[in-house]
Design a protein around this motif. Structure first.
Motif, PDB file in Angstrom:
ATOM      1  N   VAL A 190      11.432 -30.660 -48.064  1.00 49.80           N
ATOM      2  CA  VAL A 190      10.148 -30.106 -47.610  1.00 49.80           C
ATOM      3  C   VAL A 190      10.341 -29.285 -46.338  1.00 49.80           C
ATOM      4  O   VAL A 190       9.769 -28.202 -46.180  1.00 49.80           O
ATOM      5  CB  VAL A 190       9.113 -31.230 -47.414  1.00 49.80           C
ATOM      6  CG1 VAL A 190       7.820 -30.670 -46.831  1.00 49.80           C
ATOM      7  CG2 VAL A 190       8.818 -31.917 -48.747  1.00 49.80           C
ATOM      8  N   ARG A 193      11.986 -25.980 -47.379  1.00 48.34           N
ATOM      9  CA  ARG A 193      11.036 -25.116 -48.083  1.00 48.34           C
ATOM     10  C   ARG A 193      10.005 -24.529 -47.121  1.00 48.34           C
ATOM     11  O   ARG A 193       9.725 -23.330 -47.137  1.00 48.34           O
ATOM     12  CB  ARG A 193      10.354 -25.918 -49.197  1.00 48.34           C
ATOM     13  CG  ARG A 193       9.461 -25.106 -50.114  1.00 48.34           C
ATOM     14  CD  ARG A 193       8.009 -25.184 -49.708  1.00 48.34           C
ATOM     15  NE  ARG A 193       7.513 -26.549 -49.754  1.00 48.34           N
ATOM     16  CZ  ARG A 193       6.430 -26.950 -49.110  1.00 48.34           C
ATOM     17  NH1 ARG A 193       5.739 -26.109 -48.371  1.00 48.34           N
ATOM     18  NH2 ARG A 193       6.039 -28.208 -49.190  1.00 48.34           N
ATOM     19  N   SER A 205       0.279 -22.943 -48.980  1.00 50.74           N
ATOM     20  CA  SER A 205      -0.954 -22.751 -49.759  1.00 50.74           C
ATOM     21  C   SER A 205      -2.116 -23.537 -49.198  1.00 50.74           C
ATOM     22  O   SER A 205      -2.023 -24.727 -48.972  1.00 50.74           O
ATOM     23  CB  SER A 205      -0.721 -23.202 -51.200  1.00 50.74           C
ATOM     24  OG  SER A 205       0.083 -22.293 -51.854  1.00 50.74           O
ATOM     25  N   ARG A 206      -3.194 -22.832 -48.952  1.00 56.29           N
ATOM     26  CA  ARG A 206      -4.457 -23.495 -48.612  1.00 56.29           C
ATOM     27  C   ARG A 206      -5.570 -22.688 -49.229  1.00 56.29           C
ATOM     28  O   ARG A 206      -5.537 -21.477 -49.230  1.00 56.29           O
ATOM     29  CB  ARG A 206      -4.655 -23.576 -47.099  1.00 56.29           C
ATOM     30  CG  ARG A 206      -3.823 -24.673 -46.468  1.00 56.29           C
ATOM     31  CD  ARG A 206      -4.392 -25.059 -45.133  1.00 56.29           C
ATOM     32  NE  ARG A 206      -5.757 -25.562 -45.278  1.00 56.29           N
ATOM     33  CZ  ARG A 206      -6.299 -26.398 -44.429  1.00 56.29           C
ATOM     34  NH1 ARG A 206      -5.623 -26.834 -43.409  1.00 56.29           N
ATOM     35  NH2 ARG A 206      -7.545 -26.807 -44.585  1.00 56.29           N
ATOM     36  N   GLU A 207      -6.527 -23.356 -49.735  1.00 56.74           N
ATOM     37  CA  GLU A 207      -7.643 -22.631 -50.364  1.00 56.74           C
ATOM     38  C   GLU A 207      -8.708 -22.333 -49.317  1.00 56.74           C
ATOM     39  O   GLU A 207      -8.874 -23.078 -48.374  1.00 56.74           O
ATOM     40  CB  GLU A 207      -8.224 -23.454 -51.501  1.00 56.74           C
ATOM     41  CG  GLU A 207      -7.216 -23.709 -52.593  1.00 56.74           C
ATOM     42  CD  GLU A 207      -7.670 -23.156 -53.930  1.00 56.74           C
ATOM     43  OE1 GLU A 207      -6.805 -22.948 -54.772  1.00 56.74           O
ATOM     44  OE2 GLU A 207      -8.874 -22.933 -54.118  1.00 56.74           O
TER      45      GLU A 207
ATOM     46  N   HIS B  14      -8.001 -18.887 -59.607  1.00 54.15           N
ATOM     47  CA  HIS B  14      -7.136 -19.511 -58.606  1.00 54.15           C
ATOM     48  C   HIS B  14      -5.999 -18.589 -58.180  1.00 54.15           C
ATOM     49  O   HIS B  14      -5.019 -19.027 -57.580  1.00 54.15           O
ATOM     50  CB  HIS B  14      -6.603 -20.845 -59.131  1.00 54.15           C
ATOM     51  CG  HIS B  14      -7.687 -21.874 -59.249  1.00 54.15           C
ATOM     52  ND1 HIS B  14      -8.382 -22.077 -60.425  1.00 54.15           N
ATOM     53  CD2 HIS B  14      -8.222 -22.709 -58.335  1.00 54.15           C
ATOM     54  CE1 HIS B  14      -9.296 -23.028 -60.223  1.00 54.15           C
ATOM     55  NE2 HIS B  14      -9.220 -23.414 -58.971  1.00 54.15           N
ATOM     56  N   ARG B  64       1.312 -17.081 -56.652  1.00 55.78           N
ATOM     57  CA  ARG B  64       1.128 -18.238 -57.526  1.00 55.78           C
ATOM     58  C   ARG B  64       1.565 -17.917 -58.952  1.00 55.78           C
ATOM     59  O   ARG B  64       1.359 -16.806 -59.440  1.00 55.78           O
ATOM     60  CB  ARG B  64      -0.327 -18.671 -57.507  1.00 55.78           C
ATOM     61  CG  ARG B  64      -0.711 -19.275 -56.166  1.00 55.78           C
ATOM     62  CD  ARG B  64      -2.146 -19.725 -56.168  1.00 55.78           C
ATOM     63  NE  ARG B  64      -2.451 -20.461 -54.947  1.00 55.78           N
ATOM     64  CZ  ARG B  64      -3.613 -21.020 -54.700  1.00 55.78           C
ATOM     65  NH1 ARG B  64      -4.602 -20.921 -55.591  1.00 55.78           N
ATOM     66  NH2 ARG B  64      -3.813 -21.678 -53.588  1.00 55.78           N
ATOM     67  N   GLN B  89       8.173 -30.127 -53.110  1.00 59.78           N
ATOM     68  CA  GLN B  89       6.701 -30.051 -53.114  1.00 59.78           C
ATOM     69  C   GLN B  89       6.222 -28.635 -53.424  1.00 59.78           C
ATOM     70  O   GLN B  89       5.567 -27.982 -52.611  1.00 59.78           O
ATOM     71  CB  GLN B  89       6.125 -30.556 -51.788  1.00 59.78           C
ATOM     72  CG  GLN B  89       6.308 -32.056 -51.618  1.00 59.78           C
ATOM     73  CD  GLN B  89       5.713 -32.591 -50.328  1.00 59.78           C
ATOM     74  OE1 GLN B  89       4.928 -31.934 -49.662  1.00 59.78           O
ATOM     75  NE2 GLN B  89       6.088 -33.811 -49.981  1.00 59.78           N
ATOM     76  N   PRO B  91       3.994 -26.212 -55.992  1.00 60.35           N
ATOM     77  CA  PRO B  91       2.871 -26.305 -56.931  1.00 60.35           C
ATOM     78  C   PRO B  91       3.202 -25.597 -58.245  1.00 60.35           C
ATOM     79  O   PRO B  91       2.670 -24.536 -58.545  1.00 60.35           O
ATOM     80  CB  PRO B  91       1.744 -25.609 -56.173  1.00 60.35           C
ATOM     81  CG  PRO B  91       2.434 -24.616 -55.311  1.00 60.35           C
ATOM     82  CD  PRO B  91       3.755 -25.234 -54.920  1.00 60.35           C
ATOM     83  N   ARG B 145      -6.688 -26.295 -59.604  1.00 60.87           N
ATOM     84  CA  ARG B 145      -7.036 -26.372 -58.180  1.00 60.87           C
ATOM     85  C   ARG B 145      -6.249 -27.495 -57.489  1.00 60.87           C
ATOM     86  O   ARG B 145      -5.677 -27.298 -56.408  1.00 60.87           O
ATOM     87  CB  ARG B 145      -8.544 -26.624 -58.041  1.00 60.87           C
ATOM     88  CG  ARG B 145      -8.968 -26.907 -56.606  1.00 60.87           C
ATOM     89  CD  ARG B 145     -10.403 -26.569 -56.384  1.00 60.87           C
ATOM     90  NE  ARG B 145     -10.614 -25.136 -56.598  1.00 60.87           N
ATOM     91  CZ  ARG B 145     -11.667 -24.453 -56.152  1.00 60.87           C
ATOM     92  NH1 ARG B 145     -12.604 -25.062 -55.493  1.00 60.87           N
ATOM     93  NH2 ARG B 145     -11.770 -23.167 -56.369  1.00 60.87           N
ATOM     94  N   PHE B 148      -2.543 -26.579 -56.703  1.00 58.93           N
ATOM     95  CA  PHE B 148      -2.251 -25.723 -55.545  1.00 58.93           C
ATOM     96  C   PHE B 148      -2.733 -26.336 -54.237  1.00 58.93           C
ATOM     97  O   PHE B 148      -2.084 -26.182 -53.199  1.00 58.93           O
ATOM     98  CB  PHE B 148      -2.836 -24.324 -55.771  1.00 58.93           C
ATOM     99  CG  PHE B 148      -2.136 -23.602 -56.880  1.00 58.93           C
ATOM    100  CD1 PHE B 148      -0.833 -23.153 -56.714  1.00 58.93           C
ATOM    101  CD2 PHE B 148      -2.748 -23.414 -58.107  1.00 58.93           C
ATOM    102  CE1 PHE B 148      -0.157 -22.517 -57.750  1.00 58.93           C
ATOM    103  CE2 PHE B 148      -2.084 -22.765 -59.144  1.00 58.93           C
ATOM    104  CZ  PHE B 148      -0.785 -22.319 -58.964  1.00 58.93           C
ATOM    105  N   GLN B 149      -3.843 -27.038 -54.271  1.00 56.72           N
ATOM    106  CA  GLN B 149      -4.330 -27.637 -53.027  1.00 56.72           C
ATOM    107  C   GLN B 149      -3.413 -28.752 -52.539  1.00 56.72           C
ATOM    108  O   GLN B 149      -3.275 -28.970 -51.340  1.00 56.72           O
ATOM    109  CB  GLN B 149      -5.747 -28.179 -53.214  1.00 56.72           C
ATOM    110  CG  GLN B 149      -6.806 -27.078 -53.225  1.00 56.72           C
ATOM    111  CD  GLN B 149      -8.220 -27.620 -53.255  1.00 56.72           C
ATOM    112  OE1 GLN B 149      -8.477 -28.655 -53.868  1.00 56.72           O
ATOM    113  NE2 GLN B 149      -9.137 -26.920 -52.622  1.00 56.72           N
ATOM    114  N   ARG B 151      -0.125 -29.066 -53.600  1.00 57.90           N
ATOM    115  CA  ARG B 151       1.270 -28.673 -53.793  1.00 57.90           C
ATOM    116  C   ARG B 151       1.993 -29.694 -54.677  1.00 57.90           C
ATOM    117  O   ARG B 151       3.099 -30.137 -54.359  1.00 57.90           O
ATOM    118  CB  ARG B 151       1.993 -28.510 -52.452  1.00 57.90           C
ATOM    119  CG  ARG B 151       1.354 -27.490 -51.515  1.00 57.90           C
ATOM    120  CD  ARG B 151       2.296 -27.100 -50.387  1.00 57.90           C
ATOM    121  NE  ARG B 151       3.553 -26.597 -50.915  1.00 57.90           N
ATOM    122  CZ  ARG B 151       3.740 -25.336 -51.305  1.00 57.90           C
ATOM    123  NH1 ARG B 151       2.776 -24.462 -51.208  1.00 57.90           N
ATOM    124  NH2 ARG B 151       4.895 -24.961 -51.798  1.00 57.90           N
TER     125      ARG B 151
END
Lengths: 207, 169
Positions: A190, A193, A205-207, B14, B64, B89, B91, B145, B148-149, B151
């Motif tokens: 981790v 990465r 990644s965050r939405e 997404h 993505r 980790q 996604p 969702r 990706f949220q 991972r």
């Protein structure tokens, strides 16, 4: 520099070069935050040994996937140059990726193959590349027309400089020694990465 | 195919932009739909673990991705899942079309399909089976969702109940 297929070496050099030295030469030419994806074992050990860069990705497993990982990066970030460093044994496991790279044809991808003809890290068992298989010939036949052998250390530097300015995909293979990798990156996937993602400007990644 | 339109719409919502796949008949409407849509970059990989490498590489560079495969191809993925997608980790979103069940005519398709869910469970990879149109949007939307949220590598399994499956000619 003009480099044509006819000027490029058509066979592996008789004398092996030092993988660590070539790795250092490669990294010294990377002045634009180029990404480097280094395959398992001594390949990524040497990349780490010549000095960590935030744009380096070190693989702890997944034999044969350095080039596909770099391909995915090259597709995602067409303005950044991507290098995959892969040992000959690893590439032999996944020769199909050469056909995919040739088909997708990213301008910004160079595959560097360290060919010592051995499965070095598992006890130096001979690989097919240590006998009859010519990895540059395989790559060319897969459709990566800009596939070349480096004849010596100076030639390797010239080939990398050329790949940095000429549309790819490129494949540069070098006959290298079997010296043990000079250092080890952290074994924290981790961390590795996340650092790489930040190094190439891809936020987590965050939405 | 309504199911494929729903899945593609959820992928787009997404911002999944890369589709790499080893083809299968049941996946045709997803592949053709992505090929026809400028939103997507879609291309084949020679092998499923290669597709996973490409998708993981793209994700780490900010794009993505989704990997499509047939159930038999899942058998080619294990090391890439176990040593790359899971521990790093990533996604990794997989869509697996299911052979080997509900009217299968080829016995060699059956054992790997029995192994898919236990293997995913053993690797800690969440999965859902998409079998009904009325659940399709909710399940695929929420699982994409979640992928990706959090991972977390995630698998959407396409049942023949949804796709119609493949039968002997």
């Amino acid at each position: 520099m003009v480099l044509s297929d006819t000027a490029a070496a058509t066979a592996k050099s008789a004398t092996p070069m030092q993988r660590l030295t070539l790795t250092r030469s490669l990294v010294a030419l990377l002045t634009h935050e180029e990404a480097v994806v280094a395959g398992i074992g001594n390949t990524n050990f040497d990349l780490f040994a010549v000095g960590h860069r935030p744009q380096n990705f070190y693989m702890l497993g997944s034999m044969g996937l350095a080039a596909p990982i770099a391909l995915g990066g090259a597709v995602a970030q067409p303005e950044r140059q991507f290098f995959a460093l892969e040992g000959d044994g690893s590439l032999l496991m996944n020769l199909g990726c050469l056909a995919t790279i040739a088909s997708v044809a990213p301008r910004n991808l160079t595959v560097v193959v360290w060919d010592n003809g051995l499965y070095q890290i598992t006890g130096k068992q001979r690989a097919a590349t240590g006998g009859v298989t010519d990895i540059v010939g395989v790559a060319k036949a897969a459709g990566i027309t800009k596939s070349v052998w480096a004849t010596d250390e100076a030639d390797f530097t010239r080939l990398v400089m050329h790949a940095l300015t000429d549309d790819g995909p490129h494949l540069i293979a070098a006959h290298v020694d079997a010296a043990p990798g000079a250092a080890r990156p952290e074994r924290d996937p981790v961390l590795l990465r996340d650092r790489y993602m930040r190094g190439i400007g891809a936020v987590t990644s965050r939405e | 195919m309504q199911w494929a339109e729903t899945v593609l719409a959820n992928l787009k919502e997404h911002n999944v932009r890369l589709m790499t796949y080893v083809p299968d008949n049941m996946l045709i409407p997803l592949i053709d739909g992505a090929q026809a849509d400028m939103h997507f970059t879609a291309f084949t990989a020679t092998r499923e673990e290669e597709a996973i490498g490409i998708a993981c590489g793209a994700d780490m560079a900010g794009m993505r991705a989704v990997v499509l495969m047939q159930s038999s191809g899942f058998g080619n993925t294990i090391n890439a899942l176990a040593s790359l997608a899971v521990p790093y980790q990533l996604p990794l979103l997989m869509v697996i079309s299911e052979r080997g069940v509900i009217g299968e005519y080829n016995s060699v398709q059956m054992p790997i399909t029995r192994a898919i869910r236990p293997a995913l469970d053993a690797l800690g990879i969440p999965h859902v089976t998409l079998a009904r149109e009325d659940e399709l949007h909710f399940l695929s939307h929420r699982m994409i969702r979640q992928c990706f949220q959090t991972r977390t590598p995630t698998a959407l399994i396409l049942s023949p109940l949804l796709t119609g499956g493949k039968t002997d000619v």
